[in-house]
Design a protein around this motif. Structure first.
Motif, PDB file in Angstrom:
ATOM      1  N   LEU A 183     -10.623  42.407  11.428  1.00 17.31           N
ATOM      2  CA  LEU A 183     -10.190  41.584  10.302  1.00 17.31           C
ATOM      3  C   LEU A 183      -8.799  41.000  10.548  1.00 17.31           C
ATOM      4  N   LEU A 184      -7.879  41.839  11.007  1.00 18.68           N
ATOM      5  CA  LEU A 184      -6.518  41.371  11.250  1.00 18.68           C
ATOM      6  C   LEU A 184      -6.465  40.361  12.396  1.00 18.68           C
ATOM      7  N   SER A 185      -7.226  40.611  13.456  1.00 22.64           N
ATOM      8  CA  SER A 185      -7.230  39.704  14.600  1.00 22.64           C
ATOM      9  C   SER A 185      -7.893  38.378  14.255  1.00 22.64           C
ATOM     10  N   ALA A 186      -8.984  38.449  13.487  1.00 20.51           N
ATOM     11  CA  ALA A 186      -9.656  37.220  13.060  1.00 20.51           C
ATOM     12  C   ALA A 186      -8.740  36.393  12.172  1.00 20.51           C
ATOM     13  N   TRP A 187      -8.004  37.064  11.301  1.00 18.19           N
ATOM     14  CA  TRP A 187      -7.060  36.378  10.418  1.00 18.19           C
ATOM     15  C   TRP A 187      -5.939  35.726  11.240  1.00 18.19           C
ATOM     16  N   VAL A 239      -2.573  30.145  10.593  1.00 18.15           N
ATOM     17  CA  VAL A 239      -1.717  31.285  10.966  1.00 18.15           C
ATOM     18  C   VAL A 239      -1.225  31.126  12.394  1.00 18.15           C
ATOM     19  N   SER A 240      -2.164  30.902  13.309  1.00 17.89           N
ATOM     20  CA  SER A 240      -1.834  30.812  14.729  1.00 17.89           C
ATOM     21  C   SER A 240      -2.624  29.667  15.368  1.00 17.89           C
ATOM     22  N   PRO A 241      -2.035  28.507  15.595  1.00 16.07           N
ATOM     23  CA  PRO A 241      -2.727  27.345  16.171  1.00 16.07           C
ATOM     24  C   PRO A 241      -3.325  27.641  17.552  1.00 16.07           C
ATOM     25  N   ASN A 242      -4.450  26.997  17.843  1.00 14.45           N
ATOM     26  CA  ASN A 242      -5.089  27.069  19.171  1.00 14.45           C
ATOM     27  C   ASN A 242      -5.616  28.448  19.527  1.00 14.45           C
ATOM     28  N   VAL A 270       0.008  34.500   3.173  1.00 17.31           N
ATOM     29  CA  VAL A 270      -0.306  33.231   2.512  1.00 17.31           C
ATOM     30  C   VAL A 270       0.767  32.822   1.509  1.00 17.31           C
ATOM     31  N   PHE A 271       1.225  33.774   0.709  1.00 16.97           N
ATOM     32  CA  PHE A 271       2.105  33.434  -0.410  1.00 16.97           C
ATOM     33  C   PHE A 271       3.595  33.692  -0.185  1.00 16.97           C
ATOM     34  N   ALA A 272       3.915  34.516   0.810  1.00 16.83           N
ATOM     35  CA  ALA A 272       5.331  34.864   1.001  1.00 16.83           C
ATOM     36  C   ALA A 272       5.918  34.341   2.302  1.00 16.83           C
ATOM     37  N   LEU A 273       5.067  34.010   3.264  1.00 11.12           N
ATOM     38  CA  LEU A 273       5.557  33.590   4.573  1.00 11.12           C
ATOM     39  C   LEU A 273       4.992  32.228   4.961  1.00 11.12           C
ATOM     40  N   HIS A 274       5.709  31.548   5.820  1.00 12.59           N
ATOM     41  CA  HIS A 274       5.265  30.227   6.247  1.00 12.59           C
ATOM     42  C   HIS A 274       5.564  30.028   7.731  1.00 12.59           C
ATOM     43  N   HIS A 275       4.731  29.201   8.363  1.00 18.93           N
ATOM     44  CA  HIS A 275       4.930  28.763   9.740  1.00 18.93           C
ATOM     45  C   HIS A 275       5.107  29.945  10.693  1.00 18.93           C
ATOM     46  N   ASN A 276       6.208  29.973  11.465  1.00 23.29           N
ATOM     47  CA  ASN A 276       6.362  30.979  12.512  1.00 23.29           C
ATOM     48  C   ASN A 276       6.477  32.398  11.956  1.00 23.29           C
ATOM     49  N   LYS A 277       7.110  32.559  10.788  1.00 21.94           N
ATOM     50  CA  LYS A 277       7.228  33.891  10.196  1.00 21.94           C
ATOM     51  C   LYS A 277       5.847  34.454   9.866  1.00 21.94           C
ATOM     52  N   ARG A 278       4.953  33.598   9.410  1.00 19.85           N
ATOM     53  CA  ARG A 278       3.582  34.027   9.118  1.00 19.85           C
ATOM     54  C   ARG A 278       2.886  34.477  10.399  1.00 19.85           C
TER      55      ARG A 278
END
Length: 244
Positions: free
Chosen positions: A53-57, A63-66, A119-127
């Motif tokens: 689940l975590l790896s798929a997410w 979350v992680s491009p490419n 989703v709600f607390a982090l964005h871009h690289n921090k996510r």
């Protein structure tokens, strides 16, 4: 050329990863026939579900491009592991059933928390970093699952419970995703799978050392072989965690 190799190693990793997820089918065929989980532990399957689940997410584009190939194999693995866990909840004794259900609730809560925060607390690289660390930690735990069996091989000098093709596939899977992570400059994929590749090499070395002694040990109560995410009945209280 780099993009081509990146995709090629990802596809190969998907294929070998799928094999690892399907490896316990023999065990669950036995469980279905006997309508009992016997001495098998359900904990590794629940923990492998969390890893998937975590790896798929982590592999999702926002979350992680490419890294969509990471989501494909682990999303498939999550479905397969969910079926395994459901079968445990159906056929396990009441005490084991309550334990597995409790751990499953913790796993789903943990995954839900990671997803909610990302989703709600982090964005871009921090996510990406937050989800990457979570996925990498449980990937290392999952790849460490054969350690107890490797210890038994050294102790008994027999590879009866460490099948060659499963060890080979574990090595190929870890190596494929390790190279995939290097080509994509993604340490959250490369590092845990580099660890898995190293363990795969050790398994193959052990097999080459003791393969002549295969079948010389006393069989366990269930007579099963090593499968990703299960403890082979050797010690049902030990946590043996598949993949990326």
């Amino acid at each position: 050329m780099t993009n081509f190799l990146h995709s090629a190693f990802g596809i190969f990793g998907d294929l070998t990863g799928l094999f690892l997820f399907l490896a316990p089918i023999i065990t669950f065929k036995r469980i279905l026939l006997n309508r009992s989980t016997e001495q098998f532990s359900g904990i590794p399957y629940v923990m492998t579900l969390l890893n998937c689940l975590l790896s798929a997410w982590y592999g999702l584009p926002f979350v992680s491009p490419n890294n969509i190939l990471v989501s494909v194999v682990n999303g498939t693995g999550a479905v397969i592991e969910s079926i395994y866990v459901l079968m445990f909840l159906i056929f396990a004794p009441k005490k084991e059933k309550r334990k597995i259900f409790g751990i499953l609730m913790i796993v789903l809560t943990l995954f839900g928390t990671v997803a909610f925060i990302s989703v709600f607390a982090l964005h871009h690289n921090k996510r990406k970093v937050f989800c990457g660390f979570a996925a990498a930690i449980f990937s290392v735990i999952m790849y460490g699952s054969p350690l107890s069996v490797m210890r038994m091989v050294i102790k008994t000098k027999s590879v009866e419970y460490m099948p060659f093709f499963l060890s080979l596939c574990s090595f190929l899977c870890g190596t494929s995703w390790f190279i995939y992570g290097l080509l994509g400059k993604d340490p959250f994929v490369a590092v845990p799978n580099g660890f898995g590749s190293g363990l795969g090499i050790l398994q193959l070395i052990l097999y080459a050392t003791y393969y002549r002694n295969k079948g010389h040990t006393k069989k366990t109560a269930d007579g099963s072989s090593l499968e990703l995410g299960q403890d082979n009945g050797v010690d049902a209280d030990k946590l043996n965690l598949d993949q990326k």
